[in-house]
Design a protein around this motif. Structure first.
Motif, PDB file in Angstrom:
ATOM      1  N   ASP A   6     -30.314   8.221  30.564  1.00 12.16           N
ATOM      2  CA  ASP A   6     -29.138   8.057  31.411  1.00 12.16           C
ATOM      3  C   ASP A   6     -29.163   9.093  32.529  1.00 12.16           C
ATOM      4  N   ASN A   8     -27.823  11.804  33.180  1.00 16.59           N
ATOM      5  CA  ASN A   8     -27.940  13.245  32.951  1.00 16.59           C
ATOM      6  C   ASN A   8     -29.350  13.726  33.312  1.00 16.59           C
ATOM      7  N   ALA A   9     -30.337  12.842  33.080  1.00 13.08           N
ATOM      8  CA  ALA A   9     -31.736  13.213  33.297  1.00 13.08           C
ATOM      9  C   ALA A   9     -32.100  13.316  34.780  1.00 13.08           C
ATOM     10  N   ALA A  39     -24.050  10.378  35.831  1.00 11.79           N
ATOM     11  CA  ALA A  39     -24.571  10.688  34.497  1.00 11.79           C
ATOM     12  C   ALA A  39     -24.517   9.478  33.571  1.00 11.79           C
TER      13      ALA A  39
ATOM     14  N   SER B  67     -37.004  16.479  30.198  1.00 10.06           N
ATOM     15  CA  SER B  67     -35.756  17.218  30.031  1.00 10.06           C
ATOM     16  C   SER B  67     -35.537  17.584  28.565  1.00 10.06           C
ATOM     17  N   PHE B 114     -22.232  17.368  33.782  1.00 13.81           N
ATOM     18  CA  PHE B 114     -21.406  16.328  33.174  1.00 13.81           C
ATOM     19  C   PHE B 114     -21.290  16.504  31.660  1.00 13.81           C
TER      20      PHE B 114
END
Lengths: 87, 253
Positions: A6, A8-9, A39, B67, B114
């Protein structure tokens, strides 16, 4: 084979382009009009770059391709992004 | 994990940058995961729930970036990661099998505005829901909550296959108390003497082990993409507002 991530990455790739972190910014999908924070978008990392799709309608919101010291950024699938000024 | 005074709400968060990191400790976290402690002299600290990107460069110049969630709201200069091996992954097998103390890594962060929890933002309770290694950023939130003495009520529902697959078991158990409740769901095998059920989480079990919607919790859900989407759908069916549910997906099958 892995499924999508998603938005966020996206924080790392976009921090090279924008001031501050834009993953908490709201964007409007140019396809269906849904407004969502970046995000919450779907991110497909298996292409030569990152493909960002609307979680509501699957429309491509953005693509980010890094090639050496260059970044190819397309935001054509978003009609608006609401950014917050830095304090 | 050490305590750190976190930035007050509204303070500018540290700017993301590339940093040179040196591995100072590698220990086994689960049968498939390691806990890495990195010495990063230029690291500015991070918010609870933030992540960083690790970049590996092969001798021929090929680069791969992935990540990873930061396992604690660590003080400046130190970063703790917990990395689960993704079969056929490009980066995680190197991190979980080959990396040794003294090795160097390039890291980019702190990242993510977020999926973070900030102490003192309000008094609404916080429900965390983790699947497998998805507990890493949620552990960071629980640890920050414990370290700052924030009085917000926290509850973590943690779904793991087997007891040995749980990340940060001892640390999470040590955090439990009047303002932090821990519920574990075992989907394949439970510890000896376990009286509860063994099997996949369903909507009823989710409802029974989480803060009800009537208490208006903030919710953070992290795990594989399938886990997160299943849980987020059930939470909305249980009456939680979509805007109260923050999610982070790490992919997976």
């Amino acid at each position: 084979m892995s499924s999508h991530l998603d938005g966020n990455a996206l924080a790392g790739a976009l921090s090279d382009v924008f001031q501050g972190d834009v993953t908490a910014a709201s964007a409007r999908c140019a396809g269906c009009g849904a407004v969502s924070v970046l995000a919450e978008a779907m991110v497909y990392p298996d292409a030569p770059g990152l493909v960002v799709r609307c979680a509501s309608c699957d429309h491509v919101l953005a693509t980010i391709v890094e090639a050496g010291d260059r970044v190819f950024l397309s935001l054509s699938g978003m009609s608006t992004i609401e950014l917050r000024r830095r304090p | 994990m050490s305590a750190q005074p976190l930035a007050p709400p509204g303070a500018a968060r540290p700017r993301a940058a590339w940093h040179a990191a040196t591995v100072t400790d590698v220990r086994r976290e689960t049968p498939t995961a390691v806990r890495l402690t990195l010495d990063v002299p230029t690291w500015p600290g991070s918010e609870a729930g933030a992540h960083l990107d690790v970049r590996l460069t092969a001798p021929d110049g090929y680069q791969a970036t992935r990540s990873y969630s930061i396992a604690s709201a660590t003080p400046g200069g130190v970063v703790v990661l917990a990395v689960d091996e993704v079969p056929d992954g490009e980066v995680s097998p190197f991190l979980t099998r080959e990396l040794r103390s003294g090795d160097q890594l390039e890291v980019h962060g702190p990242l993510g505005a977020f999926f973070v929890w900030r102490p003192g933002q309000d008094d609404r309770p916080v429900q965390l829901v983790a699947g497998g290694s998805g507990v890493v950023p949620l552990y960071a939130m629980a640890a920050a909550h414990g370290a700052t003495g924030d009085g917000t009520f926290f509850r973590l529902l943690y779904s793991v296959r087997r007891p040995e697959d749980a990340f940060f078991s001892d640390e999470l158990a040590a955090l439990t108390g009047p303002s932090f409740e821990l519920d574990v769901v075992y989907t394949r095998a439970a510890p000896e003497g376990w009286a509860g059920p063994v099997g996949r989480l369903d909507k009823g079990a989710l409802a029974a082990a989480t803060i009800p919607a009537s208490h208006r919790p903030r919710l953070y859900v992290c795990g594989s993409t399938r886990f997160v989407e299943t849980i987020a759908t059930w939470l909305q069916e249980l009456g939680h507002a979509a805007a109260d549910i923050r999610t982070e997906r790490f992919g997976g099958l």
